[in-house]
Enzyme design. Structure first.
Site, mmCIF file in Angstrom:
data_model
loop_
_atom_site.group_PDB
_atom_site.id
_atom_site.type_symbol
_atom_site.label_atom_id
_atom_site.label_comp_id
_atom_site.label_asym_id
_atom_site.label_seq_id
_atom_site.Cartn_x
_atom_site.Cartn_y
_atom_site.Cartn_z
ATOM 1 C CG ASP A 1 -2.090 0.923 1.103
ATOM 2 O OD1 ASP A 1 -2.355 1.408 -0.014
ATOM 3 O OD2 ASP A 1 -2.761 1.168 2.122
ATOM 4 C CG HIS B 1 0.647 1.822 -9.585
ATOM 5 N ND1 HIS B 1 0.253 1.388 -8.334
ATOM 6 C CD2 HIS B 1 -0.395 2.556 -10.071
ATOM 7 C CE1 HIS B 1 -0.969 1.839 -8.075
ATOM 8 N NE2 HIS B 1 -1.375 2.552 -9.113
ATOM 9 C CB SER C 1 -8.204 -6.093 -4.419
ATOM 10 O OG SER C 1 -8.823 -4.849 -4.716
ATOM 11 C CG ASN D 1 -7.272 -2.714 -6.561
ATOM 12 O OD1 ASN D 1 -6.277 -3.394 -6.289
ATOM 13 N ND2 ASN D 1 -7.735 -1.804 -5.714
#
Length: 231
Positions: free
Chosen positions: A12, A29, A57, A60
């Site tokens: 995270d 990212h 996820s 997401n």
């Protein structure tokens, strides 16, 4: 120091890292991908056999399409860049999640590297289009099919039955789950497998996570007494 067999990360803070630097989220990212390479090395040096990363996820998919598309492109690029290292260090890539949700090009790239590394013992498990509740629902459906076909007596269903029908039943539960960026929640990650995992939260954002942070997590784990409900 206690030996860890399986460590899992909720990665995270990529977006916050980029925002603090006035950069687009995709750069966060990209920087997070470099952290993955470092952490693989830390795990190798520490003798940790299983490393699981919560990369994308099921929730997401609700993010803006541009960001999702960029993430998928980065994933393929990182696979191509990291494959030589996986072979060098004899690490097996495995994917956990609803791979049918992924774009065809991503699925093909993942499957190629999975096949190419299948003989290695150390494992890098990447959770993509993954959700803990989704995984448990998947297991329930598989068990229900067996019951419907008369191949399983519902009276015999126990925890081991459920565990056998999870996405990767041969992978041991994580000893330690690390969450970066300071948030205090599991975010639908490994809900079944996390039952007795030790949790460690650091305020460090994922792109900044380095060897000192890794060693701090291992030290915190070593200081814990794992009773599994006993005295």
């Amino acid at each position: 120091m206690k030996q860890i067999q399986h460590i899992a990360f909720i990665m995270d803070g990529n977006g916050r890292w980029a925002k603090a630097r006035g950069l687009p989220r995709t750069e966060g990212h990209r920087a997070g991908g470099e952290t993955v390479r470092r952490v693989l090395g830390y795990c190798r040096d520490a003798g940790i056999r299983y490393l699981t990363l919560y990369a994308f996820s099921v929730e997401n998919w609700k993010r803006p399409k541009e960001e999702v598309d960029a993430l998928m492109h980065l994933l393929v690029a990182h696979l191509a860049g990291e494959e030589p290292m996986l072979h060098e260090h004899r690490v097996r890539l495995r994917v956990m999640g609803r791979r049918e949700d992924l774009p065809v090009a991503v699925r093909e790239a993942l499957e190629r590297v999975e096949c190419a590394t299948a003989a290695y013992e150390r494992q890098l498990i990447v959770c993509l289009s993954y959700g803990g509740r989704t995984e448990i629902a998947h297991a329930a459906r598989e068990i229900a099919r067996l019951v419907a076909k008369g191949e399983l007596d519902p009276e015999t269903i126990d925890e081991a039955t459920v565990a056998r029908h999870l996405y990767l039943p041969d992978v041991p539960d994580p000893d330690l789950i690390v969450r970066t960026s300071g948030e205090l929640r599991l975010s639908n990650f490994l809900l079944w497998q996390a039952s007795y995992a030790e949790l460690y939260v650091t305020p460090t954002l994922w792109p900044d996570f380095g060897e000192a942070d890794f060693q701090a997590a291992l030290s915190a784990f070593s200081a814990r007494e794992r009773r599994y409900g006993a005295l």
